[in-house]
Each structure stands twice: as C-alpha cells, then as structure tokens.
Design an enzyme around this catalytic site. Sequence first.
Site, PDB file in Angstrom:
ATOM      1  CG  ASP A 127      -2.066   0.852   1.065  1.00  0.00           C
ATOM      2  OD1 ASP A 127      -2.480   1.373  -0.006  1.00  0.00           O
ATOM      3  OD2 ASP A 127      -2.742   1.334   2.066  1.00  0.00           O
ATOM      4  CG  HIS A 142      -0.673   1.840  -9.381  1.00  0.00           C
ATOM      5  ND1 HIS A 142      -0.806   1.694  -7.939  1.00  0.00           N
ATOM      6  CD2 HIS A 142      -1.715   2.625  -9.510  1.00  0.00           C
ATOM      7  CE1 HIS A 142      -1.850   2.319  -7.477  1.00  0.00           C
ATOM      8  NE2 HIS A 142      -2.535   3.091  -8.381  1.00  0.00           N
ATOM      9  CG  LEU A 194       9.370 -17.276  -3.736  1.00  0.00           C
ATOM     10  CD1 LEU A 194       9.083 -16.955  -2.417  1.00  0.00           C
ATOM     11  CD2 LEU A 194      10.001 -16.007  -4.450  1.00  0.00           C
TER      12      LEU A 194
END
Length: 253
Positions: free
Chosen positions: A26, A43, A137
């Site tokens: 955020d 973004h 991962l």
Amino acid sequence: MALFSSSTRQVPTAAAVPRHVAVIMDGNGRWAKKRLMPRFSGHIKGVGIVRKMVRACLERGIEYLTLFAFSSENWRRPEEEVSLLMQLFVRALEQEVDKLDQNGVRLRIIGDLSHFEPRLQELIRAAEKRTAGNSRLQLTIAANYGGRWDIMQAVNAMLQSQPEKRAGWSEADLEPFLSMHFAPEPDLFIRTGGEERISNFLLWQLAYTELYFTGTLWPEFDRSKFDLAIASYQKRERRFGRTSEQLVGEANA
Ligand code: IPE
Ligand code: IPE
Ligand code: MG
C-alpha cells in the site's frame, strides 16, 4: 493428511526465517502524489519493488510470498485507474514470467478471475502452467481477491463436494477449498503505507500470523526495510495459545 499446517490445529514449528510472508503493498498513490506525479506512476514503481522483493525472498530462503495487488473493493476506484492497473498487470505477466521461471519461482494468481478480460485470464493460465513445476519460491498474487469471497467460494465448493452431507462440517473440511490450500498459513504479514488494517485480505489464514505495519510507502520499501520486518518477527514469541513457560519447557526438552 493435511496439505498444510494450521495454527489452530497443528502448531507449526517456529523458524528463524518466516516460511510464508504475506504483504499488502500500500501507498503507491501517496508516493506519486508527494512527487506531484499521477497515481499511476506509483503503481509502475510498485511493480519494480515486487521484483526486488521476489529476489530478496529467494536470497533469504523464504518459501512463500503472497502479495495483495488488487482487492475486490478496488473496482470502486476511478475507471481510468482500474483500467491502467489491469494494463500494468498484463504487461507484468508478459515481461516477468520468463525470469520467474528461470529462477524456480512458481506463480499463482488467487481471486475471482472471472471479472478479468479474456486476454488477462489467458496470460494468467499460461503463466501458472509454465511455472507449475517450480518449487524454490511460491509467489502468489491476490487479484480481485477478498477474504470473505474466498471463504464463501470455499464453503460453496465444500458443500457441493458432498451434497448428501447435512451437518458436521469441520475447519479441516473447508481448508482444501480455500485459495491458499497449498501453503502453510502466513508467519509474517507486512502492510506498508501506514494504514493498520487487513482490508479483506487473507481473513481465514491470518488467525495467528505476526502482524507488522510500517509507514514506509510501497515504492520506497526495500531489502533493508524488509529485513527490519523480519527482525521484528524474529523477536516475537509465537505462543499459539500456550504459555511462555510451556514454550521454554519444550525448547529444553
Ligand atoms: C496500493 O497503493 C496499490 C493498490 C491498491 C492497487 P494505493 O493505490 O492504495 O496507494 P495509496 O493508498 O492511495 O497511497
Ligand atoms: C488494499 O489496499 C489492497 C491492496 C493493496 C491491493 P487499499 O489501499 O485499497 O486499501 P484500503 O481500501 O485503503 O483499506
Ligand atoms: Mg491504499
């Protein structure tokens, strides 16, 4: 056999490095605003941070990284921002999947994907298929995801799985149908950007997760800030309902 361990049934053993880290990324908009730039540039910068975080997890031997990219509530944003976010998602999938695959990363997207345009859905399916054999991962991106949606879709799927069963469902019956069924519950939750809330992220799975909130905006998050979060996690005593003395006793046993 449970495919994963649940903190409320089987207590996972504490590890120095969290096995599973879940992040609410955020602060992109505020980062851009501070620089008098459009929200979208925040973004774009944010995608670069995801790349760095994946590398950091690979280096630290973290097994699962789950990132909240777009919530089911984010459709409420201005149409232009939503559309740009979708384009960014498409571009990231087009450009990053090769590298993820080469690095042994398995990619999954969780959320209600039916609302995405067909091209995006196709890219998601292809990326998941392409990386399905990897296990170094496990990277999961939550997109059009909501914790309540997840629980409800799981309940519906569970009920449909045994239509003749009327009652007596357990947590263990539900868990295989949740979107994160393949992973242990998150050990460490990080939210950047200063807000201290869950915003409908992994409601079921965060029951016993260690929470870490930082004012750092996502585009400014980096390795050293990540290490601060891990260091904070390592100082916590994860009791899962037991007493401190019991834990000490077990460690000495
Ligand atoms: C998080 O950053 C990214 C998404 C929700 C897509 P925000 O866009 O929420 O940034 P702020 O909170 O407005 O700064
Ligand atoms: C939450 O971010 C979801 C993501 C980071 C994708 P928001 O910035 O939309 O959260 P709220 O609505 O302010 O809590
Ligand atoms: Mg926000």
